[in-house]
Design a protein around this motif. Structure first.
Motif, PDB file in Angstrom:
ATOM      1  N   SER A 183      -5.758  -4.985 -10.981  1.00 58.91           N
ATOM      2  CA  SER A 183      -6.035  -6.266 -11.150  1.00 58.91           C
ATOM      3  C   SER A 183      -7.282  -6.228 -12.203  1.00 58.91           C
ATOM      4  O   SER A 183      -6.869  -6.400 -13.173  1.00 58.91           O
ATOM      5  N   SER A 184      -8.334  -6.130 -11.592  1.00 56.84           N
ATOM      6  CA  SER A 184      -9.621  -5.630 -12.847  1.00 56.84           C
ATOM      7  C   SER A 184     -10.813  -5.241 -11.788  1.00 56.84           C
ATOM      8  O   SER A 184     -10.768  -6.088 -10.815  1.00 56.84           O
ATOM      9  N   LEU A 185     -11.715  -4.474 -12.277  1.00 54.99           N
ATOM     10  CA  LEU A 185     -12.792  -4.346 -11.284  1.00 54.99           C
ATOM     11  C   LEU A 185     -13.559  -5.583 -11.173  1.00 54.99           C
ATOM     12  O   LEU A 185     -14.291  -6.030 -10.596  1.00 54.99           O
ATOM     13  N   ASN A 186     -13.592  -6.328 -12.530  1.00 56.60           N
ATOM     14  CA  ASN A 186     -14.318  -7.547 -12.519  1.00 56.60           C
ATOM     15  C   ASN A 186     -13.861  -8.589 -11.414  1.00 56.60           C
ATOM     16  O   ASN A 186     -14.774  -9.295 -10.648  1.00 56.60           O
ATOM     17  N   LEU A 187     -12.701  -8.761 -11.290  1.00 63.09           N
ATOM     18  CA  LEU A 187     -11.968  -9.498 -10.140  1.00 63.09           C
ATOM     19  C   LEU A 187     -12.498  -9.114  -8.756  1.00 63.09           C
ATOM     20  O   LEU A 187     -12.821  -9.849  -7.974  1.00 63.09           O
ATOM     21  N   PHE A 188     -12.222  -7.711  -8.416  1.00 66.40           N
ATOM     22  CA  PHE A 188     -12.620  -7.352  -6.983  1.00 66.40           C
ATOM     23  C   PHE A 188     -14.186  -7.123  -6.829  1.00 66.40           C
ATOM     24  O   PHE A 188     -14.653  -7.398  -5.811  1.00 66.40           O
ATOM     25  N   ARG A 189     -14.912  -7.235  -7.888  1.00 61.04           N
ATOM     26  CA  ARG A 189     -16.478  -7.229  -7.800  1.00 61.04           C
ATOM     27  C   ARG A 189     -16.794  -8.629  -7.282  1.00 61.04           C
ATOM     28  O   ARG A 189     -17.479  -8.840  -6.093  1.00 61.04           O
ATOM     29  N   ALA A 190     -15.924  -9.616  -7.874  1.00 62.61           N
ATOM     30  CA  ALA A 190     -16.330 -10.992  -7.501  1.00 62.61           C
ATOM     31  C   ALA A 190     -15.904 -11.334  -6.297  1.00 62.61           C
ATOM     32  O   ALA A 190     -16.597 -12.165  -5.426  1.00 62.61           O
ATOM     33  N   VAL A 191     -14.574 -10.996  -5.827  1.00 69.53           N
ATOM     34  CA  VAL A 191     -14.028 -11.227  -4.401  1.00 69.53           C
ATOM     35  C   VAL A 191     -14.998 -10.428  -3.577  1.00 69.53           C
ATOM     36  O   VAL A 191     -15.293 -11.096  -2.354  1.00 69.53           O
ATOM     37  N   SER A 192     -15.471  -9.276  -3.675  1.00 72.90           N
ATOM     38  CA  SER A 192     -16.258  -8.667  -2.758  1.00 72.90           C
ATOM     39  C   SER A 192     -17.468  -9.331  -2.476  1.00 72.90           C
ATOM     40  O   SER A 192     -18.087  -9.505  -1.462  1.00 72.90           O
ATOM     41  N   SER A 248       0.777  -1.359   0.032  1.00 68.76           N
ATOM     42  CA  SER A 248       0.040   0.020   0.069  1.00 68.76           C
ATOM     43  C   SER A 248       0.751   1.365  -0.072  1.00 68.76           C
ATOM     44  O   SER A 248       0.249   2.280  -0.267  1.00 68.76           O
ATOM     45  N   LEU A 249       2.054   1.183   0.150  1.00 64.55           N
ATOM     46  CA  LEU A 249       3.160   2.422   0.362  1.00 64.55           C
ATOM     47  C   LEU A 249       3.155   2.583  -1.122  1.00 64.55           C
ATOM     48  O   LEU A 249       3.445   3.743  -1.414  1.00 64.55           O
ATOM     49  N   VAL A 250       3.012   1.726  -2.178  1.00 61.04           N
ATOM     50  CA  VAL A 250       3.081   2.052  -3.459  1.00 61.04           C
ATOM     51  C   VAL A 250       1.774   2.220  -4.362  1.00 61.04           C
ATOM     52  O   VAL A 250       1.495   3.254  -5.151  1.00 61.04           O
ATOM     53  N   VAL A 251       0.706   1.587  -3.917  1.00 64.55           N
ATOM     54  CA  VAL A 251      -0.506   1.457  -4.759  1.00 64.55           C
ATOM     55  C   VAL A 251      -1.612   1.521  -3.483  1.00 64.55           C
ATOM     56  O   VAL A 251      -1.503   0.645  -2.632  1.00 64.55           O
ATOM     57  N   GLU A 294      -5.960   2.094  -6.691  1.00 63.92           N
ATOM     58  CA  GLU A 294      -4.907   1.604  -7.710  1.00 63.92           C
ATOM     59  C   GLU A 294      -4.741   0.123  -7.871  1.00 63.92           C
ATOM     60  O   GLU A 294      -4.656  -0.427  -8.904  1.00 63.92           O
ATOM     61  N   THR A 295      -4.807  -0.462  -6.471  1.00 58.18           N
ATOM     62  CA  THR A 295      -4.929  -1.980  -6.468  1.00 58.18           C
ATOM     63  C   THR A 295      -5.948  -2.648  -7.534  1.00 58.18           C
ATOM     64  O   THR A 295      -5.863  -3.490  -8.134  1.00 58.18           O
ATOM     65  N   MET A 296      -7.236  -1.800  -7.265  1.00 58.08           N
ATOM     66  CA  MET A 296      -8.597  -2.515  -7.880  1.00 58.08           C
ATOM     67  C   MET A 296      -7.946  -2.260  -9.355  1.00 58.08           C
ATOM     68  O   MET A 296      -8.437  -3.249 -10.399  1.00 58.08           O
ATOM     69  N   ASP A 297      -7.676  -1.121  -9.950  1.00 57.31           N
ATOM     70  CA  ASP A 297      -7.516  -0.933 -11.288  1.00 57.31           C
ATOM     71  C   ASP A 297      -6.398  -1.854 -11.969  1.00 57.31           C
ATOM     72  O   ASP A 297      -6.319  -2.396 -13.149  1.00 57.31           O
TER      73      ASP A 297
END
Ligand SMILES: NC(=O)c1ccc[n+]([C@@H]2O[C@H](COP(=O)([O-])OP(=O)(O)OC[C@H]3O[C@@H](n4cnc5c(N)ncnc54)[C@H](O)[C@@H]3O)[C@@H](O)[C@H]2O)c1
Length: 315
Positions: free
Chosen positions: A242-251, A230-233, A237-240
């Protein structure tokens, strides 16, 4: 009020935060009146400032001497005296609405007509504090990260009455201190930093209660995993990346499993009953046998300074 016109400053309350805030102002060349109702706290504050500046010097983070810094700080138990000439006043008294409103309502009569009144509240309503005065447009939230002489960010909270001029001058002032303002555009409990911090703490306690991992391993997962990257992203930025599809599924999968507790964890109660209150008591989630609170804080500050120096974040 323009930032160029700020010359004299005051900090009201010289406790854990207040003494170090006065130090930060003094390090940037401002005259500071540091006021507390308790004379012993002022004596303690002077010693703390001395130790903080010595530590900064040992780490090559300042050329100023203890004398340089202390020469710009006037210690007083009189609020009237502290406020008399101050162009910018930061209150850092006990986190209690009644106390803060009383302090600020008196300051209004004791300070010049142009003075900005900033409050270091961690979560009380800036609007409610401001309404103790007849000039609520000059009241702004200014929430510092601890320790303020090391951490680079300050949350600037706009209450419902805070004027854009007050916000602008506060931004300018913080920049002269080498600090980076973060705008909290809408007043919410806990602002940004404490909401994020408590969200992580709530889930850390939840994992511990469920027996998923040890205290040490949860801390390691944050320090050497989540926090390090998180010091870097940041989260967006982390969601961008990976991909929003992935983070939507993980959420969708994880959200129902996360803690949504509205009460503090029962672990607090259990530990508090046993007197395991943390470093000051010698034991909290860890055992600090033989190590003073002072020593543990110094060690944290040294590590933070090394990191901030490496990252070029020190003013
Ligand atoms: N401790 C932190 O990590 C932290 C971080 C960010 C913000 N804050 C906020 O900073 C403020 C101060 O917190 P702290 O941790 O320094 O508390 P503290 O208890 O260490 O210091 C508060 C000081 O205010 C003094 N005081 C009380 N009433 C006063 C009055 N009427 N006039 C002058 N002085 C008075 C007390 O004597 C005490 O020395 C709070 O609003 C808190 O929420 C604290």
């Amino acid at each position: 009020m323009r930032v160029e016109d700020i010359e004299h400053t005051a900090v009201i309350g010289a406790g854990v935060m207040g003494h170090a805030l006065a130090q930060v102002f003094a390090q940037s060349g401002y005259e500071v009146a540091l006021m507390d109702i308790d004379r012993d706290v002022l004596r303690w504050a002077e010693g703390q400032i001395q130790r903080n500046v010595e530590l900064l010097r040992e780490e090559d983070l300042t050329d100023l001497t203890v004398k340089d810094v202390l020469n710009s700080i006037y210690f007083t138990t009189s609020q009237r005296e502290a406020a008399r000439k101050a162009d910018f006043i930061l209150e850092s008294v006990t986190e209690n609405m009644k106390v803060k409103r009383e302090v600020i309502s008196k300051l209004e009569y004791q300070a010049p007509k142009h003075t900005i009144f900033a409050t270091n509240t961690s979560g009380l309503s800036v609007t409610e504090i401001s309404e103790a005065t007849r000039s609520p447009e000059r009241v702004v939230g200014c929430h510092w990260w601890n320790p303020p002489y090391i951490m680079p960010l300050v949350e600037v909270i706009q209450g419902e009455n805070t004027s854009p001029e007050t916000v602008q001058a506060t931004h300018g002032f913080l920049k002269t201190l080498g600090k980076e303002p973060i705008d909290v555009k809408k007043e919410v409990p806990g602002f940004i930093w404490n909401r994020l911090q408590i969200a992580v703490i709530r889930e850390a306690l939840h994992l511990l209660e469920e027996g998923v991992a040890s205290v040490k391993d949860i801390d390691r997962a944050v320090k050497k995993g989540y926090a390090l990257r998180s010091l870097v992203v940041g989260p967006f930025e982390t969601m961008d990346l990976s991909s929003l599809n992935l983070f939507r599924a993980v959420s969708a999968n994880l959200n129902p499993n996360l803690s949504n507790a509205s009460e503090p964890s029962r672990l607090f109660e259990e530990k508090i009953k046993r007197g395991e209150l943390g470093v000051a008591a010698g034991r909290g989630f860890y055992d600090y046998a033989g190590r003073s609170r002072e020593e543990v804080i110094r060690e944290r500050d040294r590590q933070l300074m090394a990191l901030i120096k490496y990252l070029g974040l020190m003013p």
